[in-house]
Design a protein around this motif. Structure first.
Motif, mmCIF file in Angstrom:
data_model
loop_
_atom_site.group_PDB
_atom_site.id
_atom_site.type_symbol
_atom_site.label_atom_id
_atom_site.label_comp_id
_atom_site.label_asym_id
_atom_site.label_seq_id
_atom_site.Cartn_x
_atom_site.Cartn_y
_atom_site.Cartn_z
ATOM 1 N N UNK A 187 -9.837 -29.661 9.538
ATOM 2 C CA UNK A 187 -10.840 -28.708 9.295
ATOM 3 C C UNK A 187 -11.676 -28.335 10.405
ATOM 4 N N UNK A 188 -11.888 -29.349 11.447
ATOM 5 C CA UNK A 188 -12.501 -29.009 12.752
ATOM 6 C C UNK A 188 -11.763 -27.909 13.671
ATOM 7 N N UNK A 189 -10.427 -28.487 13.734
ATOM 8 C CA UNK A 189 -9.253 -27.492 14.492
ATOM 9 C C UNK A 189 -9.440 -26.055 13.979
ATOM 10 N N UNK A 190 -9.299 -26.109 12.445
ATOM 11 C CA UNK A 190 -9.168 -24.642 11.922
ATOM 12 C C UNK A 190 -10.403 -23.915 12.178
ATOM 13 N N UNK A 191 -11.546 -24.654 11.965
ATOM 14 C CA UNK A 191 -12.877 -23.970 11.991
ATOM 15 C C UNK A 191 -13.202 -23.458 13.540
ATOM 16 N N UNK A 192 -12.695 -24.242 14.398
ATOM 17 C CA UNK A 192 -12.939 -23.834 15.850
ATOM 18 C C UNK A 192 -11.869 -22.805 16.305
ATOM 19 N N UNK A 193 -10.752 -22.569 15.742
ATOM 20 C CA UNK A 193 -10.024 -21.570 16.039
ATOM 21 C C UNK A 193 -10.441 -20.092 15.324
ATOM 22 N N UNK A 194 -11.218 -20.212 14.269
ATOM 23 C CA UNK A 194 -11.478 -19.174 13.349
ATOM 24 C C UNK A 194 -12.831 -18.607 14.147
ATOM 25 N N UNK A 195 -13.771 -19.476 14.779
ATOM 26 C CA UNK A 195 -14.893 -19.140 15.379
ATOM 27 C C UNK A 195 -14.421 -18.506 16.656
ATOM 28 N N UNK A 196 -13.566 -19.220 17.583
ATOM 29 C CA UNK A 196 -13.016 -18.672 18.687
ATOM 30 C C UNK A 196 -12.398 -17.303 18.722
ATOM 31 N N UNK A 197 -11.732 -17.244 17.362
ATOM 32 C CA UNK A 197 -10.842 -15.861 17.175
ATOM 33 C C UNK A 197 -11.982 -14.502 16.949
ATOM 34 N N UNK A 198 -13.091 -15.017 16.163
ATOM 35 C CA UNK A 198 -13.986 -13.991 15.541
ATOM 36 C C UNK A 198 -14.933 -13.675 16.607
ATOM 37 N N UNK A 199 -15.143 -14.826 17.574
ATOM 38 C CA UNK A 199 -16.189 -14.489 18.725
ATOM 39 C C UNK A 199 -15.511 -13.651 19.745
ATOM 40 N N UNK A 200 -13.970 -14.170 20.081
ATOM 41 C CA UNK A 200 -13.397 -13.436 21.102
ATOM 42 C C UNK A 200 -13.107 -11.720 20.856
ATOM 43 N N UNK A 201 -12.807 -11.510 19.564
ATOM 44 C CA UNK A 201 -12.821 -10.151 19.055
ATOM 45 C C UNK A 201 -13.903 -9.461 19.014
ATOM 46 N N UNK A 202 -14.952 -10.001 18.723
ATOM 47 C CA UNK A 202 -16.258 -9.414 18.783
ATOM 48 C C UNK A 202 -16.836 -9.111 20.142
ATOM 49 N N UNK A 203 -16.828 -10.090 21.014
ATOM 50 C CA UNK A 203 -17.058 -9.903 22.567
ATOM 51 C C UNK A 203 -16.141 -8.783 23.107
ATOM 52 N N UNK A 204 -14.954 -8.656 22.977
ATOM 53 C CA UNK A 204 -13.968 -7.852 23.502
ATOM 54 C C UNK A 204 -14.398 -6.432 22.998
ATOM 55 N N UNK A 205 -14.439 -6.243 21.748
ATOM 56 C CA UNK A 205 -14.969 -5.044 21.017
ATOM 57 C C UNK A 205 -16.367 -4.508 21.562
#
Length: 171
Positions: free
Chosen positions: A131-149
């Motif tokens: 759960x920690x690994x998947x949650x961290x990957x989801x947050x990193x993906x969402x944050x990365x896409x948001x910052x780039x956009x």
């Protein structure tokens, strides 16, 4: 066969309980408070204070609107609000059906299935590695896409470094 029992009739003896066992134990008074007025008055006061603070901020700080919308002229630097910029960035890289329907649906279904995939009964974070690994990957993906956009996209959704002219950020 008992003297009163007839064929076809059955009687059951559930148990014999002494009379002293039927008296209920007295419950001690707990340290409790009624919902009204103790809880609801506090919630009402906090809600009114929050509303008053929001009105005060709206009066003190000017938030001007742009000019009236012109349907014949669409600006090039149209961006979604910050919470949808990640999805807009995903739409720039994938087919709209995949980015707008399949990817969010897969993520939601995976979140629904996560308790069944991570069967560890531990409530400690060190015991919930999946759960920690998947949650961290989801947050990193969402944050990365948001910052780039948000910070790396300019007019026409072209790539622009934040320090170059033509960068467009609206808060």
């Amino acid at each position: 066969m008992a003297e009163r029992e007839r064929p076809g009739e059955r009687y059951r003896l559930l148990g014999i309980v002494p009379r002293e066992a039927l008296t209920q134990a007295r419950r001690e008074a707990e340290d409790t408070a009624f919902t009204w007025p103790h809880l609801l008055v506090r919630h009402t006061v906090v809600a009114l204070a929050t509303t008053a603070f929001t009105f005060l901020l709206a009066i003190l700080f000017n938030a001007p609107l742009k000019e009236i919308a012109n349907p014949n002229l669409t600006p090039l630097e149209v961006k979604a609000p910050w919470y949808f910029v990640g999805l807009q960035e995903l739409l720039a890289h994938l087919h709209p059906t995949v980015a707008g329907v399949f990817v969010p649906s897969i993520l939601v279904f995976f979140l629904l299935a996560l308790p069944y995939l991570d069967r560890n009964p531990s409530r400690r974070a060190t015991g919930r590695k999946v759960a920690i690994v998947f949650g961290s990957l989801m947050v990193a993906l969402f944050l990365g896409l948001t910052l780039v956009g948000m910070f790396f996209r300019g007019a026409g959704w072209s790539w622009v470094w934040p320090w170059q002219p033509g960068h467009y950020v609206e808060f």
